[in-house]
Write an enzyme that holds these catalytic residues in place. Structure first.
Site: not given
Ligand SMILES: NC(=O)c1ccc[n+]([C@@H]2O[C@H](COP(=O)([O-])OP(=O)(O)OC[C@H]3O[C@@H](n4cnc5c(N)ncnc54)[C@H](O)[C@@H]3O)[C@@H](O)[C@H]2O)c1
Length: 463
Positions: A165, A168, A240, A281, A292, A295
């Site tokens: 994904e 942003r 990233n 950027f 992101c 990490k």
């Molecule tokens: N936030 C961003 O901008 C972004 C952008 C691109 C990629 N990502 C990636 O996407 C992933 C998710 O990021 P995020 O920011 O949405 O994280 P987040 O922590 O906001 O959301 C993750 C959710 O998953 C839930 N969860 C955990 N285990 C679960 C399970 N077994 N079943 C159901 N729900 C469960 C958690 O309670 C939490 O609400 C990460 O790997 C991150 O690196 C994030």
């Protein structure tokens, strides 16, 4: 298509509501009871522009629902997304415990009624596709070996796909409906054709644009980049890391710029016009943050070290960023001399505008340092106060109601997040409220000449 999405965080909820808007039947599974309760009541538990409205539309038309119980949703789905968190663990290694639990719960729920495609959208180390497949297979075997099931074992068929994904926060829905590209790592033709069908409306841009989520004028179609799973996983980390490196590069040049009396904005505007470089950027300031970059850069460094490969650029990218955050403290010392007992106003908490996300936010490093040095810290952010209260109750700060309230009697204002409220604020009024008209613009987003004209002592980064 019937879809289950594990995780209702930034990525999960945006993915669920986008797919539901495109006509799929989506069940979004969330294990956090507090978040689930919010969602069941129609409230989005974090701030993301237009998301609550979109969720309301797709819940009302019956395409999106929420549950805390994974099993039924997974059984009913042809496609299962994993969007759980993969935060940094010890020594920068990603903590994959949420991914492990998600894979196990999928394995426990799968049955032989249909072939399932499991799509991993979480950012994971290279090789995680294989790992998830192994975990799901192990869970299936354990279930099949229980006495109740051992009598009739039907083959359970599934494939794992990587679909990183790139959204942003702050523009997540625009990025989800109108992405620059969709990357998929697949190893079989069935998955490839299901993914194409799933994303067809986005690839051809054939859907009606949702209210307030406007399609960019030039956009006619979105490319789908189909690669092997390892490449897809590496693309996300490399992407990233490159963005973080660009910002750190701009900051290094800003530091030189300040010494030689150049203006970093002019330098970056000019080099950014080179089509090989590009302007985005390259904004100098107090550096990158968010959930992101740190990490993912750390994870890539770790992946390399597992292969005995020492990376040079990426550790330097992190080092530059860490130093950059505290440059505002040095500037404060230069101007105020004594920091102890001073009243400092912090403009913005979120790691960037249009979100309330505080993960790895520079504001936290700056506030922590100021408190340690004995100053009194007042903060104002349009949306992130609750997040700070919940996540960092240890930080002894005063919450202001607005920018005027923040400014009253301060010895210095530090702009940390470039919210439009701060860019458009009436500084002639603010000038009358502050005790000392010092403003440190950590994002180089304010009108320097105007502020100087009003009598402010303006300090930018690299200007
Ligand atoms: N936030 C961003 O901008 C972004 C952008 C691109 C990629 N990502 C990636 O996407 C992933 C998710 O990021 P995020 O920011 O949405 O994280 P987040 O922590 O906001 O959301 C993750 C959710 O998953 C839930 N969860 C955990 N285990 C679960 C399970 N077994 N079943 C159901 N729900 C469960 C958690 O309670 C939490 O609400 C990460 O790997 C991150 O690196 C994030």
């Amino acid at each position: 298509m019937n879809i289950a999405v594990l995780g209702a965080g930034y990525v999960g909820l945006v993915t669920s509501s986008t797919l539901a808007y495109l006509g799929h039947k989506v069940v979004n599974i969330e294990t956090d009871e507090v978040k689930l309760e919010y969602l069941m009541k129609g409230t989005v538990p974090f701030y993301e522009p237009n998301l609550e409205n979109l969720v309301r539309i797709v819940v009302n038309n019956g395409n999106l629902s929420f549950t805390g119980k994974a099993s039924d949703a997974i059984k009913a789905a042809q496609v299962i997304f994993i969007t759980v968190g993969t935060p940094s663990g010890i020594d920068g290694q990603p903590d994959l415990s949420q991914l492990l639990n998600a894979a196990r719960s999928i394995g426990q729920a799968l049955d032989s009624t249909q072939h399932r495609i499991i799509i991993n959208k979480s950012t994971v180390p290279v090789g995680s596709g294989n790992w998830v497949e192994m975990l799901i297979s192990q869970s299936i075997q354990q279930i099949q070996l229980t006495p109740a099931r051992s009598q009739k074992i039907n083959p359970i068929s599934f494939s794992v796909v990587s679909n990183p994904e790139f959204l942003r926060e702050g523009t997540a829905l625009i990025d989800s409906f109108y992405p620059d590209r969709i990357v998929v790592g697949v190893s079989d033709d069935t998955s490839s054709s299901v993914i194409r069908k799933l994303y067809e409306p986005i690839l051809s841009q054939s859907f009606d644009q949702p209210l307030n989520i406007l399609r960019p004028k030039h956009l006619k179609a979105v490319p789908l980049i189909e690669v092997d799973i390892a490449s897809a996983e590496l693309i996300k980390y490399a992407s990233n890391s490159f963005l973080a490196m660009k910002i750190s590069f701009a900051n290094e040049i800003a530091n030189i710029s300040e010494k030689v009396g150049a203006n970093i904005n002019h330098v970056m505007d000019a080099i950014g016009l080179d089509s090989r470089i590009g302007r985005s950027f390259l904004n100098a300031g107090i550096g990158w943050g968010g959930s992101c970059f740190k990490k993912d850069v750390s994870a890539l460094i770790n992946i390399a070290s597992e292969y005995d490969l020492a990376l040079n650029l990426l550790p330097a990218t992190v080092k530059v960023n860490e130093a950059q955050r505290l440059i505002v403290i040095r500037k404060l010392q230069e101007e105020l001399k004594i920091i102890k007992g001073r009243k400092i106003g912090i403009m913005g908490l979120a790691f960037k505008p249009n979100t309330d996300d505080l993960r790895d936010a520079p504001s936290i490093s700056i506030i922590t340092q100021l408190l340690k040095m004995g100053s009194s810290v007042k903060v104002f952010d349009p949306v992130a106060h609750d997040a700070l209260k919940q996540q960092r109750p240890d930080l002894d700060v005063i919450f202001a109601n607005n920018i005027e309230d923040l400014s009253r009697d301060t010895d210095a204002l530090i702009l940390v997040t470039e919210w439009s409220e701060f860019i458009l604020a009436k500084y002639e009024n603010i000038k009358k409220l502050v005790r000392n008209p010092l403003i440190i613009d950590g994002r180089n987003c304010l009108n320097k000449e105007h502020l100087i004209e009003l009598g402010f002592n303006y300090k930018g980064i690299g200007l």
